[in-house]
Scaffold this motif. Structure first.
Motif: not given
Lengths: 276, 182
Positions: A169-175, A159-164, A61-70, A122-128
């Motif tokens: 999870i974030s990418m389809p929602i963002l798209a 460290v790795v798996a939660p970020r993965f 959830l913490r990582e979704i906040y940092f990669t998705g919500v932000m 592309l934006l996700f790669a640059g931002r997150a």
């Protein structure tokens, strides 16, 4: 006769420069293949150890906040402008053929099928993606990952798996958000500003956008891009040389490789989807 | 488990995502409009269906009354058999006429139903006998050229065609010189 040794010297110099070039190419190739193999191993290890990222879901959830919500702000704002520009450009061309009512179809199809997933990735790669690479690279540089291993905590699971999973999870929602906001942006330009008929805009869109063939395929695309972008960012961070320069290079590589991977994957996926 | 503000934000994020998905499905996609309630299916045979596709609309008087279900090729009669599903609310007489029309000049093709005058109505599994094929533009142009050619063949004995060619080339020459900007 006297210039013979010189000739031989030039010849040997030429030969050695050629072999050196060849050796350099070979080294680069083996290096790439080596990294590809390590990356694939990291991918499978991540899947294997991802049980903990669901058992202790607050990590994910913490990582979704940092990669998705932000990432929401940049995604929403750029989607809005992309939609508006699509409507303007599309109207300009469609008007010549007297079918400016088809502007809704044009905006919706290009967003849902292509621009939504691709521009988001592309934006996700640059931002997150860069943030993930820099964070993990710095963790490695400051030997936090080794410290974790010393405490019998698996850094891949912790460290790795939660970020993965957060990225996946974030990418389809963002798209989907990108597509929806883009269509709203297109609507704002087409209907109140240009004066296309409101009913025609939506009804033509509904008649020509298929839920399964267009929308679901777009979501599948974004899911694949999510896996690719996140995995590339994680691997680059995990593989970065533990120096300041190494981390900076890894961050640059994340953006370059992710963007190329997204565009190439997009072509492959589209060709598959059009065949089926 | 303690609630944190991060949970709230992630919740909002996921809710946005679900809302966007629903919006795409309902407002943009055809998930709602493709459902037309209970239907009955009838078949119609065409010699040529043009580029008619499954899910194409079936219209009567411009109103969508059904959808094309599937199109198969009958290898015995060498014709296309189109199965169409019509909404149960709409009843058509047995001698209904089925045409394949094109929406606009470049639009998609659809089936148009024109009601006849019979008392019996179409039922599930019936066959529409009176059909008209899709208009193939090449065929029409071919027929037009053929009829023109046969016309001009009759005329050519009185008027030599070289005259037209001369006039054309003469005009071309004059524009070449006359419209020069300098």
């Amino acid at each position: 006769m006297s210039d013979n040794p010189i000739k031989i010297m030039i010849k040997s110099k030429l030969l050695s420069s050629i072999t050196q070039t060849l050796r350099g190419i070979g080294k680069r190739m083996t290096e790439r293949i080596w990294r590809l193999g390590t990356g694939t191993r990291l991918f499978f290890l991540t899947i294997f150890y991802s049980g903990e990222s669901f058992k202790r879901f607050h990590l994910t959830l913490r990582e979704i906040y940092f990669t998705g919500v932000m990432s929401l702000l940049i995604i929403v704002v750029s989607a809005f402008f992309v939609g508006m520009v699509l409507a303007l450009q599309g109207y300009n061309t469609l008007q010549k053929y007297g079918s400016s009512e088809a502007i809704g179809v044009l905006v919706a199809l290009s967003l849902v099928r292509e621009l939504g997933p691709v521009v988001t990735a592309l934006l996700f790669a640059g931002r997150a993606g860069t943030a993930i690479t820099a964070e993990i690279g710095l963790m490695k540089t400051t030997e936090q990952l080794s410290a974790m291993e010393m405490m019998a905590v698996n850094p891949i699971a912790r460290v790795v798996a939660p970020r993965f999973w957060a990225g996946v999870i974030s990418m389809p929602i963002l798209a989907t958000l990108f597509s929806m906001v883009g269509i709203l942006g297109g609507y704002i330009v087409a209907v109140p500003l240009i004066g296309v008929d409101d009913g025609a805009f939506w009804s033509q869109m509904q008649a020509n956008v298929d839920f399964r063939a267009d929308i679901i395929n777009g979501v599948i695309k974004s899911l694949v891009f999510g896996v690719a972008c996140t995995m590339i960012a994680l691997f680059e961070g995990f593989d970065a040389p533990p120096t300041a320069e190494g981390v900076s290079r890894a961050t640059t590589r994340t953006v370059v490789i992710s963007s190329l991977a997204v565009l190439a994957l997009d072509f492959v996926l589209t060709s598959f989807m059009l065949v089926i | 488990m303690d609630r944190t503000t991060i949970d709230l934000w992630v919740g909002i994020f996921v809710a946005f995502g679900v809302a966007a998905m629903l919006g795409l499905a309902m407002k943009v996609g055809n998930l709602t409009s493709s459902k037309i309630g209970p239907t009955y299916s009838v078949t119609a045979a065409f010699e040529n269906v043009g580029s008619l596709k499954p899910h194409a609309p079936v219209k009567s008087a411009g109103v969508v009354v059904g959808r094309v279900d599937n199109i198969v090729f009958d290898s015995k009669k060498y014709e296309a058999v189109v199965t169409i599903k019509i909404d149960k609310r709409y009843v058509f007489p047995k001698d209904t006429f089925a045409n394949i029309y094109t929406a606009g000049l470049l639009g998609e093709q659809y089936v148009g139903l024109e009601a006849g005058g019979a008392d019996d109505t179409l039922k599930n599994g019936d066959k529409i006998t009176q059909t008209q094929d899709a208009i193939v533009l090449e065929k029409m142009i071919g027929q037009f050229l053929f009829s023109k050619a046969s016309e001009s063949k009759a005329d050519s004995k009185t008027e030599p065609s070289t005259k037209a060619v001369d006039a054309k080339s003469g005009r071309a020459k004059s524009t070449e010189l006359g419209d020069a900007p300098f």
